[in-house]
Write an enzyme that holds these catalytic residues in place. Sequence first.
Site, PDB file in Angstrom:
ATOM      1  N   GLY A  11      19.533  33.040  -0.471  1.00 27.34           N
ATOM      2  CA  GLY A  11      19.689  32.104  -1.590  1.00 27.34           C
ATOM      3  C   GLY A  11      18.889  32.078  -2.906  1.00 27.34           C
ATOM      4  O   GLY A  11      18.082  32.845  -2.752  1.00 27.34           O
ATOM      5  N   GLU A  12      19.263  31.339  -3.705  1.00 31.99           N
ATOM      6  CA  GLU A  12      18.559  31.408  -4.934  1.00 31.99           C
ATOM      7  C   GLU A  12      18.235  29.888  -5.482  1.00 31.99           C
ATOM      8  O   GLU A  12      19.064  28.992  -5.436  1.00 31.99           O
ATOM      9  CB  GLU A  12      19.234  32.072  -6.080  1.00 31.99           C
ATOM     10  CG  GLU A  12      18.454  32.540  -7.270  1.00 31.99           C
ATOM     11  CD  GLU A  12      19.424  33.607  -7.970  1.00 31.99           C
ATOM     12  OE1 GLU A  12      18.771  34.015  -9.050  1.00 31.99           O
ATOM     13  OE2 GLU A  12      20.665  34.085  -7.695  1.00 31.99           O
ATOM     14  N   SER A  14      15.768  27.351  -8.463  1.00 31.34           N
ATOM     15  CA  SER A  14      15.021  27.360  -9.771  1.00 31.34           C
ATOM     16  C   SER A  14      13.670  28.111  -9.824  1.00 31.34           C
ATOM     17  O   SER A  14      13.272  28.383 -10.806  1.00 31.34           O
ATOM     18  CB  SER A  14      15.149  25.946 -10.694  1.00 31.34           C
ATOM     19  OG  SER A  14      14.359  25.136  -9.645  1.00 31.34           O
ATOM     20  N   GLY A  16      12.917  30.495  -7.524  1.00 28.97           N
ATOM     21  CA  GLY A  16      12.661  31.853  -7.181  1.00 28.97           C
ATOM     22  C   GLY A  16      14.051  32.136  -6.319  1.00 28.97           C
ATOM     23  O   GLY A  16      15.097  31.168  -6.375  1.00 28.97           O
ATOM     24  N   VAL A  18      15.648  33.771  -1.845  1.00 28.56           N
ATOM     25  CA  VAL A  18      15.160  34.184  -0.788  1.00 28.56           C
ATOM     26  C   VAL A  18      16.092  35.243  -0.225  1.00 28.56           C
ATOM     27  O   VAL A  18      17.419  35.227  -0.497  1.00 28.56           O
ATOM     28  CB  VAL A  18      15.318  33.078   0.402  1.00 28.56           C
ATOM     29  CG1 VAL A  18      15.305  33.669   1.869  1.00 28.56           C
ATOM     30  CG2 VAL A  18      14.492  31.739   0.070  1.00 28.56           C
ATOM     31  N   LYS A  33      10.830  34.974   0.534  1.00 25.55           N
ATOM     32  CA  LYS A  33      10.732  34.166  -0.459  1.00 25.55           C
ATOM     33  C   LYS A  33      10.120  34.671  -1.580  1.00 25.55           C
ATOM     34  O   LYS A  33       9.100  34.779  -1.528  1.00 25.55           O
ATOM     35  CB  LYS A  33      10.301  32.654  -0.030  1.00 25.55           C
ATOM     36  CG  LYS A  33      10.439  31.658  -1.325  1.00 25.55           C
ATOM     37  CD  LYS A  33       9.820  30.304  -1.246  1.00 25.55           C
ATOM     38  CE  LYS A  33      10.881  29.517  -0.205  1.00 25.55           C
ATOM     39  NZ  LYS A  33      10.405  28.241  -0.056  1.00 25.55           N
ATOM     40  N   ASP A 126      11.532  16.985   1.008  1.00 27.79           N
ATOM     41  CA  ASP A 126      12.695  17.710   0.718  1.00 27.79           C
ATOM     42  C   ASP A 126      13.485  17.998   1.869  1.00 27.79           C
ATOM     43  O   ASP A 126      13.990  19.042   2.054  1.00 27.79           O
ATOM     44  CB  ASP A 126      12.501  18.876  -0.040  1.00 27.79           C
ATOM     45  CG  ASP A 126      13.858  19.457  -0.915  1.00 27.79           C
ATOM     46  OD1 ASP A 126      14.559  18.582  -1.048  1.00 27.79           O
ATOM     47  OD2 ASP A 126      13.974  20.640  -1.170  1.00 27.79           O
TER      48      ASP A 126
END
Length: 570
Positions: A11-12, A14, A16, A18, A33, A126
């Site tokens: 995943g990507e 804002s 960084g 993973v 990460k 989050d």
Amino acid sequence: MEKYENLGLVGEGSYGMVVKCRNKDTGRIVAIKKFLESDDDKMVKKIAMREIKLLKQLRHENLVNLLEVCKKKKRWYLVFEFVDHTILDDLELFPNGLDYQVVQKYLFQIINGIGFCHSHNIIHRDIKPENILVSQSGVVKLCDFGFARTLAAPGEVYTDYVATRWYRAPELLVGDVKYGKAVDVWAIGCLVTEMFMGEPLFPGDSDIDQLYHIMMCLGNLIPRHQELFYKNPVFAGVRLPEIKEREPLERRYPKLSEVVIDLAKKCLHIDPDKRPFCSELLHHDFFQMDGFAERFSQELQLKVQKDARNISLSKKSQNRKKEKEKDDSLGEERKTLVVQDTNADPKIKDCKLFKIKGSKIDGEKAEKGNRASNASCLHDSRTSHIKIVPSTSLKDCSNVSVDHTRNPGVAIPPLMHNLSAVAPGINSGMGTATLPIQSYRVDEKTKKCSIPFVKPNRHSPSGIYNINVTTLVSSEKSLFRASKKRREYSRTDVHLPELNYNHLPELRALEGTARNSRLTKKESKILSESRIPSLAAIDLHTPSITLHQVSGPPLSDDSGADLPQMEHQH
């Protein structure tokens, strides 16, 4: 980070990305990460340091495990245990919602993990489907603590908070800087209906649209939040929407049971002060009915243990694989060395083989010697055809434990296979073929190619060697048949090469006796012509025969072959 092999992007965001990686040493799959260059962006650095600080003190079965932290070239790298499945993946696979039992197990673990964080005065801030991992055994793990932080002290305000809009509590939307654990409970309420129905509860396009969806379902904001809204410069010139007709949860989702609706309503209370704590949610009827909480708690422990065993087995499997690859590589190296050794110089190769064989027991050497003695080679030339009978090594003959009387077949030492030395090496008085004897250690590497002309059948008076007369006679006939001319020579002109008996003292003494006998006969009678006697008529059954007794009147050759004559110039 060199010990990790990159397996692909997971995943990507804002701040960084993973990536999925494999530990080259242990073979364990991990998630790394990688933040952006934190030294250039203070916000990135703050988020990275916050997550590192919190995860170092948080260890729980329902929280992702932080394995390692390192910094390289201004970048922070966080190494986590890898779990490749999330609740978001389940919702994409089942767009109409998940099964009741699955949601029940997921929610129990989500609330359990968040409650652990709250007990340490840490709020996640989050919570959303893509930040909730699910292992192969069904263990839920919360991840992505980049926005998590400790609770603010009295009078302290929160800043820099940006989370996913659909799961934000009303106090966050209006800009309240004094919020607490209730924001995570609100997110739990959003997950309840989404997991059951397969669609987000409040899918707002903007902050004001998000407030509209919330007010349509739950009613107007509390007075304090309305005041904060109008004071917030972000909403300058904007008014709160007026709701003429609400659509409560039970009307929106009539298929949901009352206990599920009640759980969602408690979590989604518009007033954060009236939302329950996680410990209270775990005692809700949704989890206590039919003894689910107690039963699943035991099941959860078994799932956690199963995951731990899987990780251990994975490590062992990778270690065995590495050991096998190492053994295979060593085997290939050995094969390469063997191929190189077979292509090497024959003398060097035989020498190496000799060193190896020299360390083995005598039984193995005797067995190999017997196999070698069964082979024979044929030497062809223009003047002669000689069948070579291989012999055993001198080392075997010099063994004092061998009874030569009972074992007349013990071989003589290896002889040089230079056929030109045969003629001057034949003594009419001695009746033996005398060739220069080389060192045994030197000839050992070529002993398979040695050319002995005689094979012992009876040992000499010295008790060491014997000559096979029959073999010698056949060899003489073959040699003499090739010569067509007769040449005369004097017996006094014959010079025999001296044997080098460095390691055979008894034969050297015997040679002196033979010379004295020959000189005595020379004084009494000079022969103008000498024939090499044929030994076919010698009595082979007389064990006491000596070498000087072989000399005497020439014996008749059955084949009638003439003896070669040689002229010697001095």
